[in-house]
Design a protein around this motif. Structure first.
Motif, mmCIF file in Angstrom:
data_model
loop_
_atom_site.group_PDB
_atom_site.id
_atom_site.type_symbol
_atom_site.label_atom_id
_atom_site.label_comp_id
_atom_site.label_asym_id
_atom_site.label_seq_id
_atom_site.Cartn_x
_atom_site.Cartn_y
_atom_site.Cartn_z
ATOM 1 N N TYR A 129 0.759 -0.812 0.771
ATOM 2 C CA TYR A 129 -0.055 0.204 0.052
ATOM 3 C C TYR A 129 1.228 2.025 0.310
ATOM 4 O O TYR A 129 0.445 2.107 0.270
ATOM 5 C CB TYR A 129 -0.979 -0.145 1.332
ATOM 6 N N ASN A 185 -5.833 -8.420 1.572
ATOM 7 C CA ASN A 185 -4.863 -7.752 2.898
ATOM 8 C C ASN A 185 -3.938 -6.536 1.792
ATOM 9 O O ASN A 185 -3.114 -6.787 3.100
ATOM 10 C CB ASN A 185 -4.540 -8.629 3.540
ATOM 11 N N ALA A 186 -4.108 -6.416 1.051
ATOM 12 C CA ALA A 186 -3.052 -5.311 0.049
ATOM 13 C C ALA A 186 -3.218 -3.857 1.423
ATOM 14 O O ALA A 186 -1.512 -3.253 0.949
ATOM 15 C CB ALA A 186 -3.229 -5.223 -0.661
ATOM 16 N N SER A 187 -3.913 -3.606 2.317
ATOM 17 C CA SER A 187 -3.964 -2.027 2.123
ATOM 18 C C SER A 187 -3.003 -2.218 3.929
ATOM 19 O O SER A 187 -2.869 -1.934 4.553
ATOM 20 C CB SER A 187 -5.245 -2.074 2.635
ATOM 21 N N GLY A 188 -2.357 -3.652 4.104
ATOM 22 C CA GLY A 188 -1.885 -3.798 5.383
ATOM 23 C C GLY A 188 -0.392 -4.648 5.003
ATOM 24 O O GLY A 188 0.128 -4.426 6.041
ATOM 25 N N THR A 189 0.060 -3.981 3.605
ATOM 26 C CA THR A 189 1.298 -5.021 3.003
ATOM 27 C C THR A 189 1.715 -3.724 3.136
ATOM 28 O O THR A 189 1.236 -3.205 2.104
ATOM 29 C CB THR A 189 0.984 -6.157 2.517
ATOM 30 N N LYS A 190 3.233 -3.757 3.255
ATOM 31 C CA LYS A 190 4.281 -3.010 2.980
ATOM 32 C C LYS A 190 5.011 -3.603 1.768
ATOM 33 O O LYS A 190 5.030 -4.421 1.214
ATOM 34 C CB LYS A 190 4.840 -2.164 4.034
ATOM 35 N N GLU A 196 -4.108 7.655 -2.737
ATOM 36 C CA GLU A 196 -4.492 7.165 -2.638
ATOM 37 C C GLU A 196 -6.052 7.069 -2.880
ATOM 38 O O GLU A 196 -6.517 5.993 -2.195
ATOM 39 C CB GLU A 196 -4.820 8.422 -1.818
ATOM 40 N N ASN A 199 -5.674 3.055 -3.077
ATOM 41 C CA ASN A 199 -5.165 2.312 -1.802
ATOM 42 C C ASN A 199 -6.999 1.618 -0.851
ATOM 43 O O ASN A 199 -7.498 1.371 -0.294
ATOM 44 C CB ASN A 199 -4.396 2.866 -0.581
ATOM 45 N N MET A 200 -8.000 3.382 -1.371
ATOM 46 C CA MET A 200 -9.329 3.717 -0.738
ATOM 47 C C MET A 200 -9.973 2.365 -2.060
ATOM 48 O O MET A 200 -10.959 1.688 -1.278
ATOM 49 C CB MET A 200 -10.106 4.653 -1.624
ATOM 50 N N ASP A 223 1.673 -8.564 10.313
ATOM 51 C CA ASP A 223 1.376 -9.027 8.586
ATOM 52 C C ASP A 223 0.398 -9.485 8.349
ATOM 53 O O ASP A 223 0.899 -10.466 9.033
ATOM 54 C CB ASP A 223 3.270 -9.063 8.882
ATOM 55 N N PRO A 224 -0.085 -9.379 7.490
ATOM 56 C CA PRO A 224 -1.374 -9.753 7.621
ATOM 57 C C PRO A 224 -0.927 -11.149 6.523
ATOM 58 O O PRO A 224 -2.369 -12.689 6.969
ATOM 59 C CB PRO A 224 -2.324 -9.254 6.620
ATOM 60 N N SER A 270 -5.845 -8.093 9.505
ATOM 61 C CA SER A 270 -5.468 -6.981 7.948
ATOM 62 C C SER A 270 -5.273 -5.827 9.562
ATOM 63 O O SER A 270 -6.615 -4.837 9.139
ATOM 64 C CB SER A 270 -5.700 -6.253 7.012
ATOM 65 N N LEU A 303 -3.444 -3.422 10.144
ATOM 66 C CA LEU A 303 -2.992 -2.699 10.627
ATOM 67 C C LEU A 303 -3.263 -1.627 8.906
ATOM 68 O O LEU A 303 -3.431 -0.281 8.410
ATOM 69 C CB LEU A 303 -1.714 -2.126 10.342
ATOM 70 N N GLY A 304 -4.271 -2.406 8.493
ATOM 71 C CA GLY A 304 -4.200 -2.681 7.054
ATOM 72 C C GLY A 304 -6.097 -1.914 7.258
ATOM 73 O O GLY A 304 -6.585 -1.484 5.996
ATOM 74 N N GLU A 305 -6.947 -2.814 7.799
ATOM 75 C CA GLU A 305 -8.146 -2.249 8.395
ATOM 76 C C GLU A 305 -8.370 -1.051 9.125
ATOM 77 O O GLU A 305 -8.063 -0.372 9.714
ATOM 78 C CB GLU A 305 -9.050 -3.060 8.764
ATOM 79 N N MET A 341 4.943 2.539 11.545
ATOM 80 C CA MET A 341 4.288 1.186 11.278
ATOM 81 C C MET A 341 3.507 1.436 9.935
ATOM 82 O O MET A 341 3.141 0.314 9.427
ATOM 83 C CB MET A 341 3.441 1.235 12.924
ATOM 84 N N THR A 342 2.219 2.038 9.995
ATOM 85 C CA THR A 342 1.435 3.093 8.596
ATOM 86 C C THR A 342 1.861 4.309 8.407
ATOM 87 O O THR A 342 1.463 4.781 7.275
ATOM 88 C CB THR A 342 0.162 3.349 9.045
ATOM 89 N N ASN A 352 -5.594 5.167 4.112
ATOM 90 C CA ASN A 352 -6.189 7.037 3.657
ATOM 91 C C ASN A 352 -6.419 7.574 4.988
ATOM 92 O O ASN A 352 -7.924 7.599 5.852
ATOM 93 C CB ASN A 352 -7.995 6.332 3.206
#
Lengths: 418, 291
Positions: A191, A247-252, A390, A393-394, B125-126, B146, B148-150, B233-234, B239
Motif C-alpha cells: 500500500y 489484505n493488500a492495505s495492510g501489506t508494505k 490514495e 488504496n481506497m 503482517d496479514p 489485516s 494495520l490495513g483495516e 508502522m503505517t 487513507n
C-alpha cells in the motif's frame, strides 16, 4: 584564580574549537601545501553507499585537492527533511539529488539549483532523458537514473504456465484468472509504494493527453472525468475478482516484494528498480516488466511508463561549485557510470554505458519501446499527487469507484494550485 | 531589601535565560510562523494572518487526525494507566522474583520506538505475521485480520503497541508511589476491618494521587505527541486512518513543504495538551490527601 589543570583544559578546548572551525568551512591544508576542498554529496540511496564509496575514492585519487563527504538520508520525507536543513544553512550540500515533480518544483522556487545549462557535463547525457531537470529552457538538474515504472513479473512462472505477456485488457484479465486458478496471487501490492507506481500504467493509455495529470492541479482535469473513472473501474475489477493480494492495505512494499521473491505471486506492482533486490533475494527467478494495458490492443498508445530521476544538482550557494561540477562530471564518465549501474542494478541516462547484469539488459530493452514519462510526476502539487495515489488504496480498502472519485475530487478541490 | 532582591534575580536569571532560549523563544517563533506561508526551504514568506487556522478548521484530514488522536490517546491512557497500576500492585514488594518481573515489564522501554514498530509490523503482517498465524493455528481464522490495513482497526493496533511499550515505564512511578505509603495505615485499616477494596479505595488511592497525576499527565502528553511508532508502522495510513496530529504536522512540513500550516497545527496541539493537562491536574488534585 584559575587552576593550572583548568587552564590547560580550556586551552585544549579553544584549540579544538579553532581546529573544528577551520575544518567546518570545508577547507584544510592539502598534502601539497595548497587548499583542499571538501564537498558534500547528499542523496537517498543508502543501498548504493558501498558503490559510491568506491567511486568517491577513485575521484579523490584523480583529484587530490578535493575531498568528497557523503550524506545519505532515507528516501521520501527523511530526505526532504535533511536536505532542507542543509540548504537552509547555506552549507553542507554541494552536490545533491532531487526527484522530478514536487521536490524539483519546490527546490526551484527556493533558488537552490545552480544553472548547469551549457556546461560540458550535459554532453555526457542523452538529451531526451534529461528534460525533467529543465525549467524555462534552463538545465537546473540532471537526471542520472532511468526507471521504468512498470510492474515486474515472474517470467519463469509465466513461461511454465504457458502464459504470454498480454497486449490488451481482456488478455490481462484472462492471465490473472489463469494465475488465480493455479492458486497464485496474480498481483502483489504494497500500500505504501504500489499505488504511486500502478496508477501510471493504469492511466497511460486512457488519459487524453500526456500532461493530463498536470491539469489536475489547475482544475482543468477532474477525477470525475470519464477516463480517470475508467482507470479506477479497471482497478476495481482487479480487486473485486481477487487478482490483487488479499489484505493488500495492510501489506508494505517490502512484504509484497518478499512474497514475490518467494514466488507466491506473479506480478509485483512496483518498477524496474525492484529487479536488483528481487534478484538478490531469489536469483532463480527470471524477471521481466509487464504493464497492464487497460484498452484494446489497437487503442494502446504506450507499452509502459518511464521516469528519469536521481537528478544531480549543484547547490547555488555552494562555496565549491567548480569541485561540485567536477564530481558530477566524474559520475557521468561512461566507465564510472557503468561501474555504478552494474553494481546497483540501475539503468542510467548517461550515454555509452555498457550494461552487463541480466536485469539491466532486460531493462535496457525497454529503451526502444514506446513509453510515456511518469504521469504522477508531471504533477508538481504533492497534495494532489497524494490524493490521486490514495484513490487506489481506497479501492483496495473496499470503497466504491463513485465514493473514491468524490473523495479524491474533494481533496483535489481543496488543494488546487492558485 | 534591594540587595536581597538583586541576589534573588542573580539566581533566577541563568535559568530564565535558558528557559527563554529553549522554550519561550521557540514557542513565540512558532506562533509567528503559523501566521506565514513559509515553505521551509527559503527565508522568504508572506504573512497570511489567521488563514491557516481557518483552513485547519475546514481540513477533513486535520479533523480525522484530531479524532484519531482522541481515540489513540484514550485507549493508551486507559490501558496504560490501568495495567501499570495493576502490575505495580502485583510486583510492589521487593522480592527477588518481583525484581525479575519488574525488569521484564520494563524491558520494552529500553528498546527504541522505531525498533518496536518494526517488530510489531512483522507480528501484524496479514500474510506472514505471527499473530494471524497463531490465530489460524488455534482454529480462530475468523479473528485473523489485516491489523494495520483495516481503517477501523489500524489506530487501535498501534495504540496497543504504544501501551505495550510504555506500561513498564510508568509502572515504576506507581511502584515508587506505593512503596512510599506508610504501612501502619494499612494496619489501622486492617484492625478497623476494612476489606482489600476499601483499603485500596480509602488508603492507597488518595495517597497515590500525586503519582497518578504524574502518570496521567505523562501518558496524555506522550500519547498526544506519539510519532515515531506511527511513522514506522503505517505512516498515517491507510487513507489517514492512523494519522494523528504529530504525523499530520510532519507530513505538512516535510512532504508538502507547508511549514506555516504545520506550525499552526502545532500551536493547536500545544493548546489541546495544555487544556487537557490542566483539567487532569485539577481533577486529581481533588483526590489528593495530605497527612
Amino acid at each position: 584564580m584559575m587552576k593550572r589543570g583548568s587552564g590547560f583544559a580550556l586551552s585544549i578546548m579553544l584549540l579544538s574549537a579553532l581546529t573544528l572551525s577551520a575544518c567546518s568551512n570545508g577547507e584544510g591544508a592539502a598534502d601539497g601545501g595548497g587548499k583542499k576542498q571538501t564537498i558534500n554529496f547528499v542523496h537517498w540511496r543508502g543501498e548504493d553507499t558501498e558503490t559510491f564509496n568506491s567511486i568517491i575514492s577513485k575521484f579523490e585519487q584523480e583529484n587530490p585537492s578535493i575531498n568528497v563527504d557523503m550524506t545519505v538520508f532515507s528516501s521520501g520525507d527523511p530526505y526532504n527533511n535533511g536536505l532542507q536543513a542543509m540548504l537552509l544553512s547555506g552549507e553542507g550540500a554541494d552536490v545533491f539529488v532531487s526527484t522530478p515533480g514536487s521536490l524539483f518544483s519546490t527546490l526551484l522556487k527556493s533558488n537552490a539549483f545552480e544553472d548547469l545549462s551549457g556546461t560540458p557535463l550535459l554532453n555526457s547525457f542523452s538529451p531526451d532523458l534529461i528534460k525533467s531537470g529543465q525549467s524555462d529552457g534552463k538545465q537546473y538538474a540532471i537526471p542520472y537514473q532511468l526507471v521504468y515504472n512498470v510492474p515486474v513479473y515472474n517470467k519463469t512462472m509465466l513461461d511454465k504456465l504457458g502464459i504470454q505477456p498480454p497486449k490488451d485488457w481482456d488478455g490481462f484479465l484472462a492471465m490473472c484468472q489463469k494465475l488465480k486458478d493455479e492458486g497464485i496471487t496474480p498481483i502483489l501490492y504494497g500500500y505504501d509504494v504500489s499505488p504511486g507506481q500502478l496508477i501510471n500504467t493504469l492511466v497511460m493509455n486512457l488519459m487524453p493527453e500526456d500532461d493530463s495529470f498536470n491539469k489536475f492541479q489547475t482544475g482543468e482535469v477532474k477525477a470525475t472525468d470519464p477516463w480517470f473513472a475508467e482507470a479506477l473501474t479497471r482497478f476495481k475489477e482487479l480487486v473485486d475478482k481477487g487478482y490483487i493480494l488479499k489484505n493488500a492495505s495492510g501489506t508494505k512494499y517490502e512484504g509484497a516484494l518478499s512474497l514475490f521473491a518467494q514466488q507466491k505471486g506473479a506480478i509485483l506492482a512496483s518498477g524496474s528498480y525492484s529487479m536488483a533486490t528481487i534478484a538478490k533475494q531469489n536469483p532463480a527467478i527470471e524477471l521481466g516488466l509487464l504493464a497492464p494495458i487497460t484498452t484494446s490492443g489497437s487503442d494502446a498508445k504506450y507499452e509502459g511508463v518511464h521516469t528519469t530521476t536521481f537528478m544531480l544538482a549543484v547547490n547555488a550557494k555552494s562555496k565549491h561549485k567548480e569541485a561540485a561540477v567536477q564530481f558530477a562530471e566524474f559520475l557521468a564518465k561512461p566507465d564510472i557510470a557503468a561501474e555504478y549501474a552494474n553494481a546497483t542494478g540501475q539503468l542510467l541516462t548517461v550515454k555509452d554505458v555498457k550494461y552487463d547484469s541480466k536485469e539491466l539488459i532486460i531493462q535496457s530493452e525497454w529503451m526502444s519501446k514506446k513509453t510515456v514519462f511518469q504521469p504522477r510526476l508531471i504533477n508538481t502539487n504533492k497534495k494532489i499527487e497524494t490524493a490521486l495515489n490514495e484513490s487506489l488504496n481506497m479501492i483496495v480498502g473496499g470503497a466504491s469507484v463513485e465514493k473514491t472519485i468524490s473523495t479524491t475530487q474533494a481533496e483535489i478541490d481543496r488543494n488546487l494550485t492558485k | 531589601m534591594k540587595t536581597r532582591n538583586g541576589t534573588l534575580w542573580l539566581f533566577i536569571i541563568p535559568g530564565l535565560i535558558l528557559y527563554s532560549f529553549f522554550f519561550i523563544i521557540p514557542a513565540v517563533s512558532s506562533l509567528l510562523l503559523s501566521l506565514t506561508n513559509w515553505d521551509g526551504m527559503t527565508y522568504q514568506f508572506d504573512w497570511v494572518g489567521l488563514k491557516h487556522y481557518g483552513d485547519l478548521a475546514r481540513d477533513p484530514v486535520f479533523g480525522k487526525a484530531l479524532g484519531n488522536n482522541v481515540k489513540f490517546s484514550l485507549t493508551v491512557i486507559i490501558f496504560q494507566f490501568g495495567l501499570s497500576l495493576f502490575f505495580a500492585i502485583l510486583v510492589m514488594k521487593n522480592t527477588k522474583l518481583n525484581v525479575v518481573y519488574r525488569t521484564i515489564f520494563f524491558f520494552p522501554t529500553v528498546v527504541s520506538s522505531v525498533s518496536i514498530g518494526f517488530i510489531w509490523m512483522f507480528v501484524y503482517d496479514p500474510n506472514i505475521g505471527s499473530l494471524n498465524l497463531l490465530l489460524n493455528s488455534l482454529g480462530l481464522e475468523s479473528l485473523a485480520r489485516s491489523w494495520l490495513g483495516e481503517p477501523s482497526l489500524a489506530i487501535y493496533s498501534i495504540a496497543f503497541v504504544q501501551f505495550w511499550g510504555h506500561t513498564g515505564q510508568v509502572m515504576i512511578i506507581f511502584i515508587a508511589g506505593l512503596q512510599s505509603i506508610p504501612k501502619d495505615l494499612y494496619e489501622v485499616a486492617n484492625i478497623e476491618g476494612a476489606s482489600r477494596w476499601n483499603a485500596f479505595r480509602y488508603v492507597t488511592w488518595p495517597l497515590l494521587a500525586p503519582s497518578a497525576t504524574i502518570v496521567l499527565a505523562y501518558t496524555t502528553i506522550q500519547s498526544f505527541k506519539s510519532f515515531d511508532l506511527i511513522i514506522a508502522m503505517t505512516d498515517g495510513g491507510p487513507n489517514y486512518a492512523s494519522e494523528i496530529l504529530s504525523t499530520f504536522m510532519y507530513h505538512q512540513a516535510f512532504t508538502y513543504f507547508s511549514f506555516g500550516y504545520a506550525t499552526a497545527a502545532a500551536v493547536v496541539l500545544m493548546l489541546i495538551i495544555m487544556v487537557v493537562t490542566y483539567f487532569q491536574f485539577r481533577l486529581l488534585k481533588a483526590d489528593r490527601v495530605v497527612y
